[in-house]
Design a protein around this motif. Structure first.
Motif, short mmCIF file in Angstrom:
data_model
loop_
_atom_site.label_atom_id
_atom_site.label_comp_id
_atom_site.label_asym_id
_atom_site.label_seq_id
_atom_site.Cartn_x
_atom_site.Cartn_y
_atom_site.Cartn_z
N GLN A 140 -14.12 12.59 -26.12
CA GLN A 140 -14.87 12.98 -24.93
C GLN A 140 -15.15 11.80 -24.00
N LEU A 141 -15.04 10.59 -24.52
CA LEU A 141 -15.28 9.40 -23.70
C LEU A 141 -14.03 8.91 -23.00
N ASP A 142 -12.90 9.56 -23.22
CA ASP A 142 -11.65 9.14 -22.59
C ASP A 142 -11.76 9.27 -21.08
N GLY A 143 -11.37 8.22 -20.38
CA GLY A 143 -11.49 8.22 -18.92
C GLY A 143 -10.46 9.04 -18.20
N LEU A 144 -9.43 9.55 -18.89
CA LEU A 144 -8.39 10.35 -18.25
C LEU A 144 -8.64 11.84 -18.36
N ARG A 145 -9.80 12.27 -18.87
CA ARG A 145 -10.10 13.68 -18.96
C ARG A 145 -10.38 14.26 -17.57
N GLU A 146 -10.25 15.59 -17.46
CA GLU A 146 -10.47 16.24 -16.17
C GLU A 146 -11.93 16.10 -15.74
N THR A 147 -12.86 16.24 -16.70
CA THR A 147 -14.28 16.04 -16.40
C THR A 147 -14.76 14.85 -17.21
N PRO A 148 -14.63 13.65 -16.71
CA PRO A 148 -15.01 12.47 -17.48
C PRO A 148 -16.49 12.42 -17.76
N SER A 149 -16.84 11.75 -18.83
CA SER A 149 -18.23 11.64 -19.23
C SER A 149 -18.99 10.71 -18.29
N LYS A 150 -20.27 11.03 -18.06
CA LYS A 150 -21.14 10.20 -17.24
C LYS A 150 -22.00 9.27 -18.08
N LEU A 151 -21.71 9.18 -19.36
CA LEU A 151 -22.54 8.40 -20.27
C LEU A 151 -22.44 6.92 -19.94
N VAL A 152 -23.61 6.27 -19.82
CA VAL A 152 -23.69 4.84 -19.51
C VAL A 152 -24.07 4.03 -20.75
N ARG B 238 -14.49 3.62 -17.79
CA ARG B 238 -15.10 2.59 -16.96
C ARG B 238 -16.53 2.95 -16.55
N THR B 239 -17.14 3.88 -17.28
CA THR B 239 -18.53 4.25 -17.00
C THR B 239 -19.49 3.74 -18.07
N LEU B 240 -19.03 3.55 -19.29
CA LEU B 240 -19.90 3.09 -20.37
C LEU B 240 -20.20 1.61 -20.20
N LEU B 241 -21.49 1.27 -20.11
CA LEU B 241 -21.91 -0.12 -19.91
C LEU B 241 -22.54 -0.72 -21.15
N HIS B 242 -23.13 0.09 -22.01
CA HIS B 242 -23.83 -0.40 -23.20
C HIS B 242 -23.36 0.37 -24.42
N LEU B 243 -22.96 -0.36 -25.46
CA LEU B 243 -22.50 0.23 -26.71
C LEU B 243 -23.11 -0.55 -27.86
N SER B 244 -23.80 0.16 -28.75
CA SER B 244 -24.44 -0.47 -29.91
C SER B 244 -23.82 0.08 -31.18
N LEU B 245 -23.26 -0.82 -31.99
CA LEU B 245 -22.66 -0.48 -33.28
C LEU B 245 -23.26 -1.33 -34.39
N SER B 246 -24.49 -1.72 -34.25
CA SER B 246 -25.12 -2.60 -35.23
C SER B 246 -25.42 -1.84 -36.52
N ASN B 247 -25.49 -2.62 -37.60
CA ASN B 247 -25.85 -2.08 -38.92
C ASN B 247 -24.92 -0.94 -39.33
N ASN B 248 -23.61 -1.23 -39.28
CA ASN B 248 -22.60 -0.28 -39.74
C ASN B 248 -21.69 -0.99 -40.75
N ARG B 249 -20.44 -0.57 -40.83
CA ARG B 249 -19.51 -1.13 -41.82
C ARG B 249 -18.28 -1.72 -41.15
N LEU B 250 -18.50 -2.46 -40.09
CA LEU B 250 -17.39 -3.02 -39.31
C LEU B 250 -16.97 -4.37 -39.87
N THR B 251 -15.67 -4.64 -39.80
CA THR B 251 -15.09 -5.90 -40.26
C THR B 251 -14.43 -6.61 -39.09
#
Length: 554
Positions: free
Chosen positions: A246-258, A283-296
């Motif tokens: 749903q966050l893909d920028g090429l969708r017909e109705t792009p997400s407004k999530l910031v 190109r609309t998402l400005l803030h992304l938090s992935l803290s305290n997960n299982r990322l390497t």
């Protein structure tokens, strides 16, 4: 008698109609909300037969300064209004009579505390709906709603939804530990489309859900939601992959999530791969938090590459060429609607003529073979000429002059062309055989076309880095990324150091749509903060942090 019977019938019918018109026999009309949240909620709970509905209270706030300082700062003419507003807030927050616990504290302290309130644990455990309002004396000025520590069921959510639809200033809903299942999340997602003023939704500490993909419905609906917090919900890679679509920028109705907060979940590298794929065009998402997960380091490297530069895939290259053709035909940069749909056939230009390099190789070889044969025949008959052809006097004069100037050179050229024609005839095995051309053809000049468009696929591309591939600048819109408390090592730090330096160098030369990475949080990962890579990364980020003194001025 007939008259009496008729009158009796009329009286009977009249009595029936009179009884039907009695107010007690009428079905009550459904209640229509008016915008007064407290009244609407109480009436709708009665209509839905909800026993013991939770109370609506004003959310308590800690005072910022003592009363004396506050009264000293307020002008004399506004003291009455401020006192009235404070009294209304005091009346909604605190009960009219002191509880036994408050009386005990007052006897111990000798005065009534104003910076905190004392309640029994049973009072605190009672479910309630906390609200914040612009004007405490107006119930239609509710701006935020807080629900915590009680189970939110479908009848209650539907009742709240009918109340929320009349609140024109409601911009934030906060749900904490409401034990919402998949059906509740789906109902909440449908409610978002009916709340045009809502901008922020927080659904935290909800626990595991059977169908995790239902969280993607919160982004899929056509709403004005810009901030979504899903902390402590035990989300896995499956749920994140559904949201990334749903966050893909090429969708017909792009997400407004910031802003998207996915911290303190169970997200791994597979889920981040899906997010990275959507960040290539979002190109609309400005803030992304992935803290305290299982990322390497795999996730850290993928995020660093998508924020610096990356190669376009085959599908993205095809989409880029289609957008470029639309741009050339229209003469303007394509807007979002024209980018998502194919161009109209009525406005399309006719196909170009198939000459030169656009024609197939077999057809080009046939044409070249014909040209060489005609050149050889012309060379044979050029000196003698045909008797039955009538040449013009000027052509004869030119031919005589050319033969007088250099007859040996002309004979050698004719012999060379005849040999080339014979060699081509021997090497060809059919009519469509290809012929090698000894004359070198000049390569076409590469013209770089710059599109002044915000579309991520129409950025300035570099084809010299890897032949056959287009290298485009990455996502420079993402400004804040939180990767703290994961499993990232020095390898991921080194990749981010390179990405930040590349962003700074590229933004110094070219204009981009975005600010670039301004804040990157890597605290709590298993690497030393005393390494050279981490210090260099911190220096590069501090030089771009707008909140640091001296940076905003530059």
């Amino acid at each position: 008698a007939a008259k009496l019977v008729q009158m009796g019938r009329n009286r009977k019918s009249d009595s029936k109609s009179a009884r039907s018109e009695e107010p007690g026999d009428k079905e009550p009309e459904p209640y229509q909300p008016t915008g007064n949240f407290q009244t609407d909620f109480a009436e709708l709970c009665k209509e839905a037969e909800i026993c013991r509905p939770p109370a609506v209270v004003l959310r308590a706030k800690r005072p910022t300064s003592p009363d004396k300082i506050e009264h000293a700062q307020v002008p004399a003419g506004k003291k009455g209004k401020e006192d009235k507003k404070a009294a209304q807030q005091q009346q909604m927050v605190e009960p009219e009579e002191e509880s036994p616990e408050e009386k005990a504290v007052m006897e111990l302290l000798g005065f009534k505390p104003k910076t905190f309130s004392v309640k029994s644990h049973l009072e605190l455990m009672k479910p309630c709906i906390q609200v914040e309002m612009d004007h405490p004396d107006r119930q239609d000025s509710v701006t935020e709603v807080f629900i915590k520590d009680w189970k939110l069921q479908a009848p209650m959510l539907l009742t709240l939804g009918r109340c929320f639809e009349k609140l024109q200033k409601l911009h934030s809903i906060n749900l904490w530990r409401v034990a919402a299942d998949a059906s509740i999340v789906d109902t909440l997602a449908k409610l978002l489309g009916r709340l045009p003023a809502l901008r922020s939704l927080s659904l935290e500490s909800n626990g595991p859900v059977a169908d995790e993909e239902v969280y993607a419905e919160l982004i899929r609906v056509e709403s004005n939601l810009t901030k979504l917090r899903l902390r402590f919900n035990q989300l896995s890679d499956k749920a994140v992959s559904a949201m990334a679509i749903q966050l893909d920028g090429l969708r017909e109705t792009p997400s407004k999530l910031v802003s998207l907060d996915l911290s303190s979940n169970c997200i791994g590298d597979a889920g981040v791969d899906s997010l990275v794929k959507s960040l290539r065009t979002n190109r609309t998402l400005l803030h992304l938090s992935l803290s305290n997960n299982r990322l390497t380091d795999r996730s850290a490297i993928a995020l660093a590459q998508v924020c610096s530069r990356f190669f376009l895939t085959h599908e993205e290259t095809v989409q880029r060429r289609r957008l470029m053709s639309v741009d050339f035909r229209s003469g303007t940069s394509p807007d979002r609607e024209s980018r998502q749909s194919r161009p109209d056939s009525s406005h399309a230009t006719p196909p170009p003529s198939r000459k030169g390099a656009d024609r197939p190789g077999s057809v080009r070889s046939i044409d070249k073979d014909k040209d060489k044969k005609s050149a050889a025949a012309a060379a044979k008959t050029g000196g003698k000429g045909k008797k039955d052809e009538k040449a013009k006097p000027d052509d004869k004069a030119k031919g005589k002059a050319a033969s007088k100037e250099d007859p040996k050179a002309k004979g050698k050229a004719a012999q060379a062309s005849e040999k080339d024609a014979k060699a081509g005839a021997k090497s060809g095995k059919g009519r469509g055989a290809r012929v090698k051309v000894s004359t070198p053809q000049p390569e076409p000049e590469q013209v770089e076309v710059h599109f002044d468009s915000e579309h991520p696929l129409l950025e300035r591309a570099d084809a010299s880095y890897a032949p056959g591939h287009l290298l485009v600048p990455g996502n420079y819109a993402l400004a804040l990324l939180n990767l703290s408390r994961n499993q990232i090592t020095d390898r991921g730090v080194d990749e981010w150091k390179t990405a930040i330096k590349y962003q700074a160098a590229y933004m110094a030369k070219q204009k981009v749509h975005g600010t670039g990475m301004l804040k990157l949080m890597l605290q709590g990962n298993p690497f030393s903060t005393e390494t050279d890579n981490y210090k260099a990364l911190e220096d590069a980020l501090n030089a771009r942090d707008p909140l640091r003194p001296g940076v905003a001025d530059n």
